[in-house]
Design an enzyme around this catalytic site. Structure first.
Site, mmCIF file in Angstrom:
data_model
loop_
_atom_site.group_PDB
_atom_site.id
_atom_site.type_symbol
_atom_site.label_atom_id
_atom_site.label_comp_id
_atom_site.label_asym_id
_atom_site.label_seq_id
_atom_site.Cartn_x
_atom_site.Cartn_y
_atom_site.Cartn_z
ATOM 1 N N ASP A 118 0.886 -1.159 0.000
ATOM 2 C CA ASP A 118 0.000 0.000 0.000
ATOM 3 C C ASP A 118 0.923 1.207 0.000
ATOM 4 O OD1 ASP A 118 -1.783 2.064 0.462
ATOM 5 O OD2 ASP A 118 -2.866 1.032 2.068
ATOM 6 N N HIS A 123 -12.241 6.480 0.933
ATOM 7 C CA HIS A 123 -12.172 7.798 1.573
ATOM 8 C C HIS A 123 -11.902 8.845 0.507
ATOM 9 C CE1 HIS A 123 -7.772 7.396 1.194
ATOM 10 N NE2 HIS A 123 -7.914 6.161 1.634
ATOM 11 N N GLU A 182 -11.160 0.432 -1.809
ATOM 12 C CA GLU A 182 -10.112 -0.431 -1.280
ATOM 13 C C GLU A 182 -10.619 -1.552 -0.378
ATOM 14 O OE1 GLU A 182 -7.640 1.485 1.756
ATOM 15 O OE2 GLU A 182 -8.574 3.392 1.237
ATOM 16 N N TYR A 194 -8.783 -10.124 5.466
ATOM 17 C CA TYR A 194 -7.623 -10.302 6.338
ATOM 18 C C TYR A 194 -7.865 -11.467 7.289
ATOM 19 C CZ TYR A 194 -7.425 -5.548 4.575
ATOM 20 O OH TYR A 194 -7.456 -4.454 3.750
ATOM 21 N N ARG A 254 -5.562 -6.710 -0.022
ATOM 22 C CA ARG A 254 -6.320 -5.473 -0.261
ATOM 23 C C ARG A 254 -6.008 -5.040 -1.688
ATOM 24 N NH1 ARG A 254 -5.090 -2.936 3.936
ATOM 25 N NH2 ARG A 254 -3.333 -1.643 3.315
ATOM 26 N N GLU A 305 -6.606 -1.543 -4.043
ATOM 27 C CA GLU A 305 -7.040 -0.150 -3.877
ATOM 28 C C GLU A 305 -6.714 0.678 -5.110
ATOM 29 O OE1 GLU A 305 -4.964 1.983 -0.721
ATOM 30 O OE2 GLU A 305 -6.571 3.486 -0.654
#
Ligand code: GLY
Ligand code: MN
Ligand code: MN
Length: 461
Positions: free
Chosen positions: A263, A357, A398, A402, A429, A431
């Site tokens: 990330d 976000h 995203e 997990y 993940r 994103e």
């Protein structure tokens, strides 16, 4: 008009003539002893001026009247800055100084920062409100003293002094939330650099390499191509580290059979990119890794597909949660009716964060997520609701799964949970950065390998 002046004019228009606005530079932070952390300007102040020095205050006014050298001045932009200082510049480099603030940054007035206490009350006079993000401990008191000063003068002279204060969230941050073409040009450029970095990282990763070697390749790409910095601490999590959401140590050796979750995104010209990819260290997904990966990918694509004006981030999250929950059943981690599992939040031990976000100058950008709800009759009510997306907004999508420490909350045998031990240690993940357009969306990071075939090809280099 420079984009900075145009932004200031828009803000002044939005706040009205009787409101002033005050923005404070980020303070230099001590790292240890006499060594400082890298400086990054406050995003609001930079957005309005392009000025990137510490120890500065920017004041926007429309009703200020000052007498200087017998001349009447009605400033719109006043800057308080560090003065030129050859002694200090030998050590720390060039300073713009008071004259530079006027000549290079278009300030109508500029003063040494030391004169703030003396000048600020005069600037505030004539205004009855103030836009300021309070909570800056070092500055709040100075501002309140200045307001008191203005109030004293106003009381005697019949002028106005501020009696109300507004957070910039309703004005400036609404402006920042909708990106202009010149801002989008920076964001596209940042995404292009980040794309190169992720592709390189996939190519060099291999069992035996360390996470920090991959982090170094990311940073090398960012800096070589002119990005000032990473937009946030780069996450390179191999094996079980991929399940730690904000993993930062990046010190583990990659092993055969690991997944690697990266990330990372650069910041270019003060605009962030924010991208996650997950890939096999040895270049081939195992069957179970591929199955889990395809669930997350389907959730990501399904949420992206929905992005268009009018849709809310809550709806995107809901869509991702439905696909992930259906996937968790397929993977054998959950059992039962998908709708019921979504309702009871059975997915939560495996997916504990939101699906996206705002993205912009800040990686978690400014802007309200909720707004007062409008009824069917168009009347704004009392309740808050998720706000609809609009063209020019940029968000991340995203989703992830997990199977780490957090997943231990899901006890096999309890409501809807099966034995998920075959998934333990997997962290995935995916994103991307998505621009809302008038007819839908544009994926700014679509160039980065994402399908199983693309990722495996990129891992071969
Ligand atoms: N890298 C922080 C985030 O994805 O929100
Ligand atoms: Mn991220
Ligand atoms: Mn993000």
């Amino acid at each position: 008009m420079s984009p900075f002046r145009a932004r200031r004019e828009r803000l002044l228009e939005a706040i009205g003539p009787r409101t002033a606005a005050v923005f404070v530079a980020t303070a230099n932070a001590i790292r240890n002893n006499d060594v400082e952390h890298d400086f990054r300007q406050d995003s609001d102040l930079f957005y309005l001026t392009g000025f990137d020095e510490p120890d500065a205050v920017v004041v926007l006014t429309q009703r200020a009247k000052l007498k200087l050298d017998d001349k009447d001045v009605e400033p719109r932009l006043t800057m308080f800055v560090r003065v030129r200082d050859p002694e200090r510049e030998v050590w720390d480099g060039y300073r713009v100084g008071v004259e530079g603030a006027r000549e290079q940054f278009g300030a109508d007035l500029a003063f040494p920062i030391e004169e703030l206490g003396k000048r600020l009350p005069e600037l505030l006079l004539g205004h009855d409100a103030l836009v300021y993000r309070w909570g800056n401990k070092a500055f709040d008191d100075k501002l309140f003293v200045a307001i008191q000063g203005a109030r004293r003068t106003a009381g005697r002279s019949g002028a106005r002094a501020p009696t109300r204060m507004f957070d910039p969230v309703e004005t400036l941050h609404e402006q920042r939330l909708r990106k202009s073409e010149d801002e989008l040009a920076h964001m596209r450029a940042a995404c292009a650099i980040t794309a190169e970095a992720h592709a390189k990282a996939m190519a060099i990763a291999a069992p035996g390499r360390y996470e920090h070697e991959i982090e170094a390749v990311l940073l090398e790409t960012f800096r070589r191509r002119g990005a000032e910095r990473a937009a946030y601490g780069s996450i390179v999590g191999s094996g079980p580290n991929g399940t730690i959401l904000h993993y930062r140590k990046n010190d583990r050796r990659l092993e055969d059979g690991d997944l690697v979750l990266i990330d990372a995104g650069c910041e270019l010209a003060y605009y962030a990119s924010d991208v996650t990819r997950t890939f096999p260290a040895n270049g081939r997904f195992t069957d179970v890794q591929r199955a889990a990966y395809e669930v997350v990918l389907e959730a990501e694509l399904a949420a992206i597909e929905l992005v268009k004006p009018g849709v809310t981030q809550g709806q995107l999250h809901q869509r991702a949660v439905e696909v992930l929950t259906r996937g968790l059943v397929k993977l054998g981690a959950l059992e039962g009716d998908v709708e019921g599992l979504v309702k009871s939040e059975a997915y939560k031990p495996f997916y504990m964060h939101k699906t996206g976000h705002w993205l912009g100058m800040d990686v978690h950008d400014v802007g309200a997520y909720f707004a007062p709800k409008r009824g069917d009759d168009g009347v704004v009510g009392d309740e808050l609701a998720q706000r609809p997306l609009e063209p020019g907004m940029v968000i991340t999508i995203e989703p992830g799964l997990y199977f780490g420490i957090g997943a231990d909350k899901a006890k096999p045998g309890e409501k809807g949970v099966k034995d998920w031990s075959h998934l333990r240690g997997i962290g995935i993940r995916i994103e991307d950065d998505i621009l809302v357009t008038p007819d839908g969306h544009e994926n700014l990071t679509r160039a980065i390998p994402k399908s199983v075939a693309e990722v495996e090809a990129a891992c071969r280099g």
